[in-house]
Design an enzyme around this catalytic site. Structure first.
Site, PDB file in Angstrom:
ATOM      1  N   CYS A 376       0.684  -1.303   0.183  1.00 27.24           N
ATOM      2  CA  CYS A 376       0.529  -0.058   0.034  1.00 27.24           C
ATOM      3  C   CYS A 376       1.039   1.103  -0.023  1.00 27.24           C
ATOM      4  O   CYS A 376       1.562   2.020  -0.813  1.00 27.24           O
ATOM      5  CB  CYS A 376      -0.903  -0.034   0.876  1.00 27.24           C
ATOM      6  SG  CYS A 376      -2.167   1.064   0.972  1.00 27.24           S
ATOM      7  N   HIS A 501      -3.256  -4.847   0.462  1.00 27.06           N
ATOM      8  CA  HIS A 501      -2.920  -5.587   1.830  1.00 27.06           C
ATOM      9  C   HIS A 501      -3.459  -7.359   1.404  1.00 27.06           C
ATOM     10  O   HIS A 501      -3.851  -7.291   2.693  1.00 27.06           O
ATOM     11  CB  HIS A 501      -3.498  -4.783   2.828  1.00 27.06           C
ATOM     12  CG  HIS A 501      -3.619  -3.816   3.204  1.00 27.06           C
ATOM     13  ND1 HIS A 501      -2.249  -3.162   3.504  1.00 27.06           N
ATOM     14  CD2 HIS A 501      -3.912  -2.563   2.779  1.00 27.06           C
ATOM     15  CE1 HIS A 501      -2.903  -2.141   3.973  1.00 27.06           C
ATOM     16  NE2 HIS A 501      -3.301  -1.259   3.094  1.00 27.06           N
ATOM     17  N   GLU A 503      -1.242  -9.027   3.685  1.00 28.27           N
ATOM     18  CA  GLU A 503      -1.387  -9.558   5.001  1.00 28.27           C
ATOM     19  C   GLU A 503      -2.345 -10.116   6.004  1.00 28.27           C
ATOM     20  O   GLU A 503      -2.600 -10.962   6.154  1.00 28.27           O
ATOM     21  CB  GLU A 503       0.008  -8.685   5.872  1.00 28.27           C
ATOM     22  CG  GLU A 503      -1.670  -7.659   5.880  1.00 28.27           C
ATOM     23  CD  GLU A 503      -1.276  -6.266   4.548  1.00 28.27           C
ATOM     24  OE1 GLU A 503      -0.961  -6.086   3.692  1.00 28.27           O
ATOM     25  OE2 GLU A 503      -1.217  -5.400   5.618  1.00 28.27           O
TER      26      GLU A 503
HETATM   27  N1  GLN Z   1      -1.943   6.825   2.749  1.00 31.14           N
HETATM   28  C1  GLN Z   1      -2.088   6.573   2.052  1.00 31.14           C
HETATM   29  C2  GLN Z   1      -3.116   5.857   1.109  1.00 31.14           C
HETATM   30  O1  GLN Z   1      -4.733   6.409   1.504  1.00 31.14           O
HETATM   31  C3  GLN Z   1      -1.598   4.874   1.531  1.00 31.14           C
HETATM   32  C4  GLN Z   1      -2.728   4.214   2.569  1.00 31.14           C
HETATM   33  C5  GLN Z   1      -1.976   2.612   2.828  1.00 31.14           C
HETATM   34  O2  GLN Z   1      -0.981   2.694   3.018  1.00 31.14           O
HETATM   35  N2  GLN Z   1      -3.151   1.738   3.908  1.00 31.14           N
HETATM   36  O3  GLN Z   1      -3.550   5.705  -0.155  1.00 31.14           O
END
Ligand code: GLN
Length: 527
Positions: A376, A501, A503
Protein backbone atom coordinates in the site's frame (compact mmCIF):
# COMPACT_ATOMS: atom_id res chain seq x y z
CA UNK A 1 -28.24 -24.90 15.84
CA UNK A 2 -27.72 -21.54 17.61
CA UNK A 3 -25.20 -22.25 20.35
CA UNK A 4 -23.32 -19.44 22.06
CA UNK A 5 -20.07 -19.33 24.00
CA UNK A 6 -19.40 -16.13 25.90
CA UNK A 7 -15.81 -15.13 26.69
CA UNK A 8 -15.17 -12.57 29.38
CA UNK A 9 -11.90 -11.60 30.99
CA UNK A 10 -10.84 -10.60 34.45
CA UNK A 11 -7.94 -9.39 36.62
CA UNK A 12 -5.95 -7.63 33.88
CA UNK A 13 -6.33 -6.74 30.22
CA UNK A 14 -4.32 -8.34 27.40
CA UNK A 15 -4.94 -11.85 28.68
CA UNK A 16 -5.48 -13.15 25.19
CA UNK A 17 -9.24 -13.65 25.40
CA UNK A 18 -9.33 -13.56 21.61
CA UNK A 19 -6.73 -16.30 21.35
CA UNK A 20 -8.42 -18.42 24.05
CA UNK A 21 -11.79 -18.03 22.35
CA UNK A 22 -10.35 -18.73 18.91
CA UNK A 23 -8.57 -21.82 20.27
CA UNK A 24 -11.83 -23.14 21.70
CA UNK A 25 -13.46 -22.36 18.35
CA UNK A 26 -10.72 -24.21 16.51
CA UNK A 27 -11.29 -27.35 18.59
CA UNK A 28 -15.01 -27.28 17.93
CA UNK A 29 -14.29 -26.81 14.23
CA UNK A 30 -12.07 -29.89 14.33
CA UNK A 31 -15.14 -31.78 15.55
CA UNK A 32 -16.95 -30.63 12.42
CA UNK A 33 -18.93 -27.61 13.65
CA UNK A 34 -19.26 -24.32 11.82
CA UNK A 35 -17.88 -21.72 14.19
CA UNK A 36 -17.66 -17.95 14.09
CA UNK A 37 -16.53 -15.33 16.59
CA UNK A 38 -18.08 -11.96 17.29
CA UNK A 39 -16.24 -9.18 19.08
CA UNK A 40 -17.89 -6.59 21.34
CA UNK A 41 -15.66 -3.67 22.24
CA UNK A 42 -16.92 -1.42 25.01
CA UNK A 43 -15.20 1.75 23.77
CA UNK A 44 -17.14 4.66 22.32
CA UNK A 45 -15.33 4.91 18.96
CA UNK A 46 -17.80 3.89 16.27
CA UNK A 47 -15.14 1.74 14.62
CA UNK A 48 -11.39 1.36 15.12
CA UNK A 49 -10.64 2.83 11.67
CA UNK A 50 -9.53 6.14 13.07
CA UNK A 51 -7.80 4.82 16.17
CA UNK A 52 -4.07 5.27 16.51
CA UNK A 53 -2.21 2.03 15.79
CA UNK A 54 0.23 3.00 18.57
CA UNK A 55 -2.53 2.61 21.11
CA UNK A 56 -4.68 -0.01 19.57
CA UNK A 57 -2.59 -2.08 17.21
CA UNK A 58 -3.34 -2.55 13.53
CA UNK A 59 -6.66 -1.80 11.90
CA UNK A 60 -7.77 -5.10 10.40
CA UNK A 61 -9.81 -4.86 7.21
CA UNK A 62 -12.41 -7.49 6.36
CA UNK A 63 -13.39 -8.60 2.87
CA UNK A 64 -16.53 -6.43 3.01
CA UNK A 65 -14.45 -3.37 3.87
CA UNK A 66 -15.09 -3.14 7.61
CA UNK A 67 -12.26 -1.54 9.55
CA UNK A 68 -11.95 -3.53 12.72
CA UNK A 69 -9.95 -4.41 15.75
CA UNK A 70 -7.02 -6.77 15.21
CA UNK A 71 -8.85 -9.57 17.03
CA UNK A 72 -10.77 -10.25 13.84
CA UNK A 73 -7.44 -11.13 12.26
CA UNK A 74 -6.86 -13.66 15.04
CA UNK A 75 -10.32 -15.13 14.40
CA UNK A 76 -9.71 -15.37 10.66
CA UNK A 77 -6.31 -16.99 11.06
CA UNK A 78 -7.35 -19.50 13.71
CA UNK A 79 -10.69 -20.43 12.21
CA UNK A 80 -9.83 -19.91 8.55
CA UNK A 81 -13.06 -17.96 8.06
CA UNK A 82 -13.91 -14.60 6.53
CA UNK A 83 -15.32 -12.13 8.99
CA UNK A 84 -17.47 -9.12 8.16
CA UNK A 85 -19.25 -6.16 9.71
CA UNK A 86 -21.37 -8.57 11.75
CA UNK A 87 -18.28 -9.84 13.58
CA UNK A 88 -17.28 -6.53 15.12
CA UNK A 89 -19.26 -4.21 17.36
CA UNK A 90 -18.38 -1.26 19.52
CA UNK A 91 -20.38 0.57 22.17
CA UNK A 92 -20.18 3.65 19.91
CA UNK A 93 -21.69 1.81 16.97
CA UNK A 94 -24.44 0.28 19.12
CA UNK A 95 -25.35 3.60 20.73
CA UNK A 96 -25.31 5.28 17.33
CA UNK A 97 -27.80 2.74 15.98
CA UNK A 98 -30.10 3.23 18.95
CA UNK A 99 -29.81 7.02 18.80
CA UNK A 100 -30.54 7.01 15.06
CA UNK A 101 -33.67 4.95 15.71
CA UNK A 102 -34.70 7.37 18.42
CA UNK A 103 -34.24 10.32 16.02
CA UNK A 104 -36.35 8.55 13.41
CA UNK A 105 -39.10 8.16 15.97
CA UNK A 106 -38.92 4.36 16.01
CA UNK A 107 -39.42 4.26 19.76
CA UNK A 108 -42.66 6.25 19.50
CA UNK A 109 -41.99 8.51 22.44
CA UNK A 110 -40.60 5.91 24.86
CA UNK A 111 -37.79 6.91 27.18
CA UNK A 112 -34.73 5.34 25.55
CA UNK A 113 -32.56 3.58 28.12
CA UNK A 114 -29.58 1.26 28.50
CA UNK A 115 -32.00 -1.46 29.57
CA UNK A 116 -33.83 -2.46 27.40
CA UNK A 117 -32.88 -0.45 24.30
CA UNK A 118 -29.11 -0.75 24.33
CA UNK A 119 -29.18 -4.30 25.70
CA UNK A 120 -31.77 -5.31 23.05
CA UNK A 121 -29.50 -4.00 20.31
CA UNK A 122 -26.56 -5.92 21.82
CA UNK A 123 -28.59 -9.13 22.04
CA UNK A 124 -29.68 -8.73 18.44
CA UNK A 125 -26.03 -8.59 17.48
CA UNK A 126 -25.22 -11.71 19.58
CA UNK A 127 -27.62 -13.51 17.25
CA UNK A 128 -26.37 -11.89 14.03
CA UNK A 129 -24.71 -14.99 12.58
CA UNK A 130 -26.74 -17.75 14.12
CA UNK A 131 -28.22 -18.85 10.80
CA UNK A 132 -24.83 -19.27 9.15
CA UNK A 133 -22.92 -20.95 11.96
CA UNK A 134 -23.55 -23.70 14.52
CA UNK A 135 -21.69 -21.85 17.24
CA UNK A 136 -21.11 -18.12 17.78
CA UNK A 137 -18.30 -17.33 20.18
CA UNK A 138 -18.97 -13.93 21.68
CA UNK A 139 -15.91 -12.12 22.99
CA UNK A 140 -16.66 -9.22 25.31
CA UNK A 141 -13.71 -6.84 25.33
CA UNK A 142 -12.30 -5.18 28.43
CA UNK A 143 -12.09 -6.51 31.96
CA UNK A 144 -14.87 -7.45 34.37
CA UNK A 145 -15.62 -4.44 36.55
CA UNK A 146 -15.08 -1.86 33.81
CA UNK A 147 -17.93 0.64 33.86
CA UNK A 148 -18.20 0.73 30.08
CA UNK A 149 -18.48 -3.06 29.83
CA UNK A 150 -21.61 -3.27 32.01
CA UNK A 151 -24.28 -3.08 29.28
CA UNK A 152 -22.60 -5.97 27.46
CA UNK A 153 -22.44 -8.17 30.55
CA UNK A 154 -26.04 -7.27 31.36
CA UNK A 155 -27.07 -8.20 27.82
CA UNK A 156 -25.26 -11.54 28.21
CA UNK A 157 -27.10 -12.15 31.48
CA UNK A 158 -30.48 -11.49 29.89
CA UNK A 159 -29.53 -13.62 26.92
CA UNK A 160 -28.74 -16.51 29.25
CA UNK A 161 -32.16 -16.15 30.83
CA UNK A 162 -33.96 -15.97 27.50
CA UNK A 163 -32.26 -18.99 25.92
CA UNK A 164 -32.10 -22.66 26.76
CA UNK A 165 -29.46 -23.67 29.29
CA UNK A 166 -27.94 -26.13 26.82
CA UNK A 167 -27.39 -23.36 24.27
CA UNK A 168 -25.09 -21.16 26.32
CA UNK A 169 -21.63 -21.67 27.74
CA UNK A 170 -19.68 -19.05 29.61
CA UNK A 171 -15.90 -18.94 29.86
CA UNK A 172 -14.04 -16.52 32.07
CA UNK A 173 -10.34 -15.96 31.32
CA UNK A 174 -8.24 -14.83 34.29
CA UNK A 175 -4.68 -14.49 35.45
CA UNK A 176 -3.11 -16.65 38.13
CA UNK A 177 0.07 -14.74 38.96
CA UNK A 178 3.22 -16.23 40.43
CA UNK A 179 4.60 -14.28 43.39
CA UNK A 180 8.34 -14.73 43.48
CA UNK A 181 8.94 -13.92 47.17
CA UNK A 182 6.29 -16.38 48.31
CA UNK A 183 7.16 -18.90 45.59
CA UNK A 184 3.47 -19.35 45.02
CA UNK A 185 0.75 -19.01 42.47
CA UNK A 186 -2.05 -16.83 43.77
CA UNK A 187 -5.72 -17.55 43.14
CA UNK A 188 -7.19 -14.55 44.97
CA UNK A 189 -7.38 -12.26 41.91
CA UNK A 190 -9.30 -15.01 40.09
CA UNK A 191 -11.66 -15.45 43.03
CA UNK A 192 -12.36 -11.71 43.11
CA UNK A 193 -12.84 -11.53 39.39
CA UNK A 194 -15.29 -14.43 39.31
CA UNK A 195 -17.16 -12.95 42.27
CA UNK A 196 -17.47 -9.70 40.38
CA UNK A 197 -18.82 -11.60 37.37
CA UNK A 198 -21.27 -13.55 39.51
CA UNK A 199 -22.57 -10.31 41.02
CA UNK A 200 -23.78 -9.45 37.53
CA UNK A 201 -25.73 -12.69 37.38
CA UNK A 202 -23.34 -14.72 35.24
CA UNK A 203 -21.77 -17.81 36.71
CA UNK A 204 -19.00 -19.07 34.42
CA UNK A 205 -19.04 -22.69 33.30
CA UNK A 206 -15.30 -22.72 32.78
CA UNK A 207 -12.33 -20.68 33.94
CA UNK A 208 -9.27 -20.47 31.75
CA UNK A 209 -6.34 -19.50 33.95
CA UNK A 210 -3.48 -17.72 32.23
CA UNK A 211 -0.30 -18.51 34.11
CA UNK A 212 3.43 -18.92 33.66
CA UNK A 213 3.65 -21.81 36.15
CA UNK A 214 1.78 -25.10 36.18
CA UNK A 215 -1.43 -25.17 38.22
CA UNK A 216 -1.40 -28.16 40.55
CA UNK A 217 -4.45 -30.13 41.63
CA UNK A 218 -4.90 -28.33 44.92
CA UNK A 219 -4.91 -24.93 43.23
CA UNK A 220 -7.52 -26.11 40.76
CA UNK A 221 -9.58 -27.44 43.65
CA UNK A 222 -9.35 -24.11 45.42
CA UNK A 223 -10.41 -22.16 42.34
CA UNK A 224 -13.22 -24.63 41.76
CA UNK A 225 -14.51 -24.31 45.32
CA UNK A 226 -14.29 -20.54 45.59
CA UNK A 227 -15.55 -19.85 42.09
CA UNK A 228 -18.32 -22.42 41.95
CA UNK A 229 -16.97 -24.12 38.84
CA UNK A 230 -16.42 -27.88 38.34
CA UNK A 231 -12.82 -28.80 39.03
CA UNK A 232 -12.31 -30.26 35.56
CA UNK A 233 -13.50 -26.94 34.15
CA UNK A 234 -10.61 -25.06 35.75
CA UNK A 235 -8.26 -24.96 32.80
CA UNK A 236 -4.58 -24.15 32.84
CA UNK A 237 -3.42 -21.89 30.01
CA UNK A 238 0.34 -21.84 30.37
CA UNK A 239 2.25 -19.21 28.42
CA UNK A 240 2.88 -20.84 25.08
CA UNK A 241 5.93 -20.42 22.83
CA UNK A 242 3.57 -20.38 19.84
CA UNK A 243 -0.05 -19.25 19.97
CA UNK A 244 -1.15 -21.96 17.53
CA UNK A 245 -0.20 -24.63 20.10
CA UNK A 246 -2.95 -23.42 22.42
CA UNK A 247 -5.82 -25.43 20.87
CA UNK A 248 -3.89 -28.64 21.49
CA UNK A 249 -3.05 -27.61 25.06
CA UNK A 250 -6.76 -27.03 25.69
CA UNK A 251 -7.73 -30.27 23.96
CA UNK A 252 -5.45 -32.20 26.31
CA UNK A 253 -7.55 -30.85 29.18
CA UNK A 254 -10.77 -31.93 27.43
CA UNK A 255 -12.00 -28.38 26.94
CA UNK A 256 -13.83 -29.38 23.76
CA UNK A 257 -15.65 -32.37 25.22
CA UNK A 258 -16.57 -30.45 28.39
CA UNK A 259 -18.13 -27.72 26.29
CA UNK A 260 -19.86 -30.15 23.94
CA UNK A 261 -21.32 -32.09 26.89
CA UNK A 262 -22.80 -28.95 28.41
CA UNK A 263 -24.09 -27.76 25.05
CA UNK A 264 -25.49 -31.19 24.31
CA UNK A 265 -23.56 -31.54 21.08
CA UNK A 266 -21.99 -34.60 19.47
CA UNK A 267 -19.01 -34.47 17.08
CA UNK A 268 -20.13 -34.17 13.49
CA UNK A 269 -17.02 -35.90 12.19
CA UNK A 270 -13.98 -37.73 13.51
CA UNK A 271 -11.72 -35.28 15.33
CA UNK A 272 -9.30 -33.94 12.73
CA UNK A 273 -5.69 -33.57 13.95
CA UNK A 274 -4.34 -31.90 10.79
CA UNK A 275 -4.10 -28.53 12.51
CA UNK A 276 -1.98 -29.89 15.36
CA UNK A 277 0.39 -31.54 12.91
CA UNK A 278 0.63 -28.47 10.72
CA UNK A 279 1.40 -26.02 13.54
CA UNK A 280 4.04 -28.33 14.92
CA UNK A 281 5.69 -28.27 11.50
CA UNK A 282 5.43 -24.47 11.44
CA UNK A 283 7.36 -24.25 14.69
CA UNK A 284 10.39 -26.20 13.52
CA UNK A 285 13.08 -24.57 11.38
CA UNK A 286 16.54 -25.25 10.08
CA UNK A 287 17.11 -21.86 8.43
CA UNK A 288 16.93 -18.27 9.53
CA UNK A 289 16.12 -15.09 7.66
CA UNK A 290 16.40 -11.44 8.72
CA UNK A 291 13.60 -9.20 7.54
CA UNK A 292 13.47 -5.43 7.99
CA UNK A 293 10.09 -3.77 8.31
CA UNK A 294 10.64 -0.05 7.80
CA UNK A 295 7.71 1.79 9.30
CA UNK A 296 6.45 4.40 11.65
CA UNK A 297 4.68 2.45 14.40
CA UNK A 298 7.69 0.35 15.32
CA UNK A 299 7.42 0.48 19.10
CA UNK A 300 4.22 -1.53 19.20
CA UNK A 301 4.52 -4.85 17.43
CA UNK A 302 0.73 -5.20 17.30
CA UNK A 303 0.64 -2.24 14.92
CA UNK A 304 1.88 -4.63 12.22
CA UNK A 305 0.28 -7.78 13.59
CA UNK A 306 -0.92 -9.31 10.31
CA UNK A 307 2.36 -8.52 8.58
CA UNK A 308 4.24 -10.19 11.41
CA UNK A 309 2.03 -13.25 11.15
CA UNK A 310 2.33 -13.36 7.37
CA UNK A 311 6.13 -13.21 7.45
CA UNK A 312 6.36 -15.85 10.17
CA UNK A 313 3.97 -18.24 8.46
CA UNK A 314 5.62 -17.84 5.05
CA UNK A 315 9.10 -18.33 6.52
CA UNK A 316 7.99 -21.34 8.55
CA UNK A 317 6.48 -22.91 5.45
CA UNK A 318 9.94 -22.62 3.93
CA UNK A 319 11.53 -24.14 7.01
CA UNK A 320 13.00 -20.83 8.17
CA UNK A 321 12.67 -18.69 11.25
CA UNK A 322 11.88 -15.06 10.40
CA UNK A 323 13.76 -12.58 12.56
CA UNK A 324 11.76 -9.45 12.02
CA UNK A 325 13.44 -6.13 12.73
CA UNK A 326 11.05 -3.22 13.07
CA UNK A 327 13.05 -0.19 12.00
CA UNK A 328 11.96 3.40 12.43
CA UNK A 329 11.90 5.12 9.07
CA UNK A 330 13.10 8.29 10.80
CA UNK A 331 16.16 6.59 12.30
CA UNK A 332 19.36 8.36 11.16
CA UNK A 333 21.19 5.03 11.02
CA UNK A 334 18.48 3.33 9.02
CA UNK A 335 20.57 2.33 6.00
CA UNK A 336 23.33 0.99 8.26
CA UNK A 337 20.75 -1.19 10.03
CA UNK A 338 19.36 -2.46 6.74
CA UNK A 339 22.75 -3.92 5.92
CA UNK A 340 22.09 -6.84 8.31
CA UNK A 341 18.83 -7.74 6.65
CA UNK A 342 18.07 -10.23 3.88
CA UNK A 343 14.94 -8.42 2.72
CA UNK A 344 13.08 -5.15 3.24
CA UNK A 345 9.35 -4.65 3.65
CA UNK A 346 7.74 -1.22 3.66
CA UNK A 347 4.23 -1.50 5.11
CA UNK A 348 1.13 0.66 4.77
CA UNK A 349 0.60 3.92 6.59
CA UNK A 350 -0.87 7.39 6.47
CA UNK A 351 0.75 10.81 6.58
CA UNK A 352 4.02 12.42 5.77
CA UNK A 353 6.20 11.37 8.69
CA UNK A 354 9.10 9.09 7.82
CA UNK A 355 8.33 8.99 4.09
CA UNK A 356 11.83 9.98 2.96
CA UNK A 357 13.37 7.22 5.11
CA UNK A 358 11.07 4.70 3.47
CA UNK A 359 12.00 5.94 0.00
CA UNK A 360 15.72 5.77 0.87
CA UNK A 361 15.33 2.18 2.07
CA UNK A 362 13.72 1.31 -1.25
CA UNK A 363 16.60 2.93 -3.17
CA UNK A 364 18.94 0.82 -1.07
CA UNK A 365 16.93 -2.34 -1.82
CA UNK A 366 16.73 -1.60 -5.53
CA UNK A 367 20.37 -0.70 -6.03
CA UNK A 368 21.73 -3.55 -3.91
CA UNK A 369 19.30 -6.12 -5.27
CA UNK A 370 17.81 -6.80 -1.84
CA UNK A 371 14.29 -8.30 -2.02
CA UNK A 372 11.68 -5.59 -1.47
CA UNK A 373 7.98 -5.85 -0.77
CA UNK A 374 5.97 -2.62 -0.60
CA UNK A 375 2.47 -2.79 0.79
CA UNK A 376 0.00 0.00 0.00
CA UNK A 377 1.91 3.10 1.15
CA UNK A 378 5.05 0.97 0.67
CA UNK A 379 4.08 0.41 -2.98
CA UNK A 380 3.37 4.12 -3.40
CA UNK A 381 6.84 4.91 -1.98
CA UNK A 382 8.26 2.41 -4.50
CA UNK A 383 6.61 4.32 -7.34
CA UNK A 384 7.99 7.62 -5.98
CA UNK A 385 11.47 6.10 -5.68
CA UNK A 386 11.53 4.82 -9.25
CA UNK A 387 10.08 8.12 -10.52
CA UNK A 388 12.70 10.21 -8.80
CA UNK A 389 15.76 8.02 -9.26
CA UNK A 390 15.21 6.06 -12.48
CA UNK A 391 12.88 8.33 -14.45
CA UNK A 392 14.57 11.46 -13.04
CA UNK A 393 11.24 13.14 -12.31
CA UNK A 394 12.71 15.47 -9.76
CA UNK A 395 10.80 15.66 -6.45
CA UNK A 396 8.07 13.37 -7.78
CA UNK A 397 5.67 12.71 -4.93
CA UNK A 398 2.25 11.69 -3.76
CA UNK A 399 -0.22 14.53 -3.42
CA UNK A 400 -0.80 13.16 0.09
CA UNK A 401 2.61 14.57 1.01
CA UNK A 402 3.07 17.42 -1.45
CA UNK A 403 -0.14 18.86 -2.83
CA UNK A 404 1.62 20.90 -5.50
CA UNK A 405 4.23 18.42 -6.66
CA UNK A 406 5.22 18.86 -10.31
CA UNK A 407 5.05 15.09 -10.78
CA UNK A 408 2.02 13.71 -8.91
CA UNK A 409 2.86 10.05 -9.48
CA UNK A 410 0.47 9.10 -6.66
CA UNK A 411 -2.78 11.00 -6.37
CA UNK A 412 -6.49 10.74 -5.73
CA UNK A 413 -7.89 10.11 -9.16
CA UNK A 414 -10.78 12.18 -10.44
CA UNK A 415 -12.70 9.11 -11.51
CA UNK A 416 -12.12 7.68 -8.06
CA UNK A 417 -13.54 10.78 -6.41
CA UNK A 418 -16.74 10.25 -8.35
CA UNK A 419 -17.13 6.66 -7.20
CA UNK A 420 -18.95 6.23 -3.93
CA UNK A 421 -16.68 3.89 -2.03
CA UNK A 422 -17.48 2.58 1.38
CA UNK A 423 -15.86 4.88 3.91
CA UNK A 424 -16.18 7.99 1.71
CA UNK A 425 -13.23 8.31 -0.64
CA UNK A 426 -11.42 5.36 0.87
CA UNK A 427 -11.15 2.20 -1.22
CA UNK A 428 -11.93 -0.43 1.43
CA UNK A 429 -12.28 -4.19 1.32
CA UNK A 430 -11.96 -6.68 -1.50
CA UNK A 431 -11.40 -5.51 -5.08
CA UNK A 432 -10.54 -7.65 -8.06
CA UNK A 433 -7.51 -7.19 -10.24
CA UNK A 434 -6.14 -8.84 -13.33
CA UNK A 435 -2.54 -9.96 -13.48
CA UNK A 436 -0.55 -9.95 -16.72
CA UNK A 437 1.06 -13.22 -17.71
CA UNK A 438 4.87 -13.51 -17.79
CA UNK A 439 5.30 -11.36 -14.72
CA UNK A 440 6.68 -12.13 -11.27
CA UNK A 441 3.22 -11.48 -9.85
CA UNK A 442 1.70 -14.12 -12.14
CA UNK A 443 4.46 -16.55 -11.31
CA UNK A 444 3.61 -16.16 -7.62
CA UNK A 445 -0.18 -16.17 -7.78
CA UNK A 446 -0.40 -18.60 -10.73
CA UNK A 447 -3.65 -16.88 -11.49
CA UNK A 448 -4.87 -14.04 -13.66
CA UNK A 449 -7.81 -12.94 -11.53
CA UNK A 450 -7.14 -12.09 -7.92
CA UNK A 451 -9.13 -10.39 -5.20
CA UNK A 452 -7.40 -8.64 -2.31
CA UNK A 453 -8.28 -6.24 0.50
CA UNK A 454 -7.73 -2.52 0.17
CA UNK A 455 -7.58 0.45 2.53
CA UNK A 456 -6.37 3.63 0.89
CA UNK A 457 -7.36 6.86 -0.81
CA UNK A 458 -4.48 7.48 -3.15
CA UNK A 459 -3.55 5.51 -6.28
CA UNK A 460 -0.67 5.31 -8.69
CA UNK A 461 -1.39 7.93 -11.33
CA UNK A 462 -2.05 6.09 -14.65
CA UNK A 463 -0.68 9.11 -16.57
CA UNK A 464 2.82 8.15 -15.46
CA UNK A 465 2.69 4.47 -16.31
CA UNK A 466 4.31 4.91 -19.75
CA UNK A 467 7.21 7.05 -18.52
CA UNK A 468 7.91 4.68 -15.66
CA UNK A 469 7.61 1.55 -17.78
CA UNK A 470 10.25 2.98 -20.12
CA UNK A 471 12.77 2.99 -17.25
CA UNK A 472 12.14 -0.58 -16.12
CA UNK A 473 9.04 -0.48 -13.94
CA UNK A 474 6.20 -2.79 -14.88
CA UNK A 475 2.59 -2.50 -13.80
CA UNK A 476 1.76 -6.17 -13.63
CA UNK A 477 -1.85 -5.93 -12.44
CA UNK A 478 -4.74 -3.50 -12.82
CA UNK A 479 -8.16 -3.05 -11.32
CA UNK A 480 -10.70 -2.67 -14.15
CA UNK A 481 -7.85 -2.03 -16.55
CA UNK A 482 -7.12 1.43 -15.09
CA UNK A 483 -5.96 1.41 -11.49
CA UNK A 484 -2.44 -0.02 -11.03
CA UNK A 485 -2.53 -2.75 -8.39
CA UNK A 486 0.89 -4.40 -8.58
CA UNK A 487 4.23 -2.98 -9.67
CA UNK A 488 7.50 -4.77 -10.17
CA UNK A 489 10.87 -3.96 -11.68
CA UNK A 490 12.88 -6.08 -14.03
CA UNK A 491 16.38 -7.39 -13.38
CA UNK A 492 15.92 -7.56 -9.66
CA UNK A 493 15.59 -10.72 -7.52
CA UNK A 494 12.30 -9.48 -6.02
CA UNK A 495 10.95 -5.95 -6.18
CA UNK A 496 7.19 -5.90 -5.78
CA UNK A 497 4.75 -3.27 -4.64
CA UNK A 498 1.07 -3.95 -4.11
CA UNK A 499 -1.67 -1.37 -3.66
CA UNK A 500 -3.60 -3.83 -1.48
CA UNK A 501 -2.99 -5.60 1.82
CA UNK A 502 -2.08 -9.25 1.28
CA UNK A 503 -1.22 -9.61 4.97
CA UNK A 504 -4.92 -9.90 5.88
CA UNK A 505 -5.26 -13.08 3.83
CA UNK A 506 -2.41 -15.18 5.30
CA UNK A 507 -3.49 -18.28 7.19
CA UNK A 508 -1.45 -20.74 9.29
CA UNK A 509 -2.67 -23.51 6.98
CA UNK A 510 -1.50 -21.60 3.93
CA UNK A 511 1.06 -18.83 3.55
CA UNK A 512 0.19 -16.00 1.16
CA UNK A 513 1.96 -16.41 -2.21
CA UNK A 514 3.44 -12.89 -2.14
CA UNK A 515 4.95 -13.35 1.31
CA UNK A 516 6.17 -16.79 0.37
CA UNK A 517 7.87 -15.45 -2.75
CA UNK A 518 9.36 -12.60 -0.75
CA UNK A 519 10.86 -14.95 1.86
CA UNK A 520 12.06 -17.32 -0.89
CA UNK A 521 13.91 -14.41 -2.45
CA UNK A 522 15.31 -13.43 0.97
CA UNK A 523 16.59 -16.99 1.35
CA UNK A 524 18.06 -16.66 -2.17
CA UNK A 525 15.95 -19.59 -3.35
CA UNK A 526 14.30 -19.74 -6.77
CA UNK A 527 10.83 -18.19 -6.84
N1 GLN B 1 -1.87 6.82 2.80
C1 GLN B 1 -2.00 6.05 1.61
C2 GLN B 1 -3.36 6.22 0.96
O1 GLN B 1 -4.30 6.64 1.59
C3 GLN B 1 -1.71 4.58 1.86
C4 GLN B 1 -2.69 3.92 2.77
C5 GLN B 1 -2.20 2.61 3.31
O2 GLN B 1 -1.02 2.30 3.26
N2 GLN B 1 -3.08 1.80 3.87
O3 GLN B 1 -3.52 5.93 -0.19
Amino acid sequence: MGKYIFITGGVVSSLGKGISGASVGKLLQLHGFKVTMIKFDPYINVDPGTMNPYQHGEVFVTVDGTESDLDLGTYERFLDIYTSKANTNTAGDIYQTVINKERRGDYTGDTVQVIPHITDEIKKRFRALKNDFDISIIEIGGTIGDIEGLPFIEAARQFQLENRKEDIFSIHVTLVPYITGANELKTKPTQHSVNKLRETGISPNMIICRTDHKLNGSLKKKISLFCNVDENCVIEALDSPYIYFIPEALHKQNVDSLIMDKLNMKSIKRFDKKWFIRVRLLSEFTKKVNIAVVGKYVTLKDAYKSIDESLNIAAAELNAKADIHYLDSEDNNLIEKLKNCNAILVPGGFGNRGIEGKINSITYARENKIPFLGICLGMQCGVIEVSRNLAKLEDANSTEFDKDTKYPVIRILDEQKKIKYRGGTMRLGNYKSKIKKNTVAYNLYKNVEIEERHRHRYEMNPEFVDVLERVGLLVSAYHKGVLPEIIEIKNHPFFIGVQFHPEFASRPMKAHPLFKGFIRAALKEDL
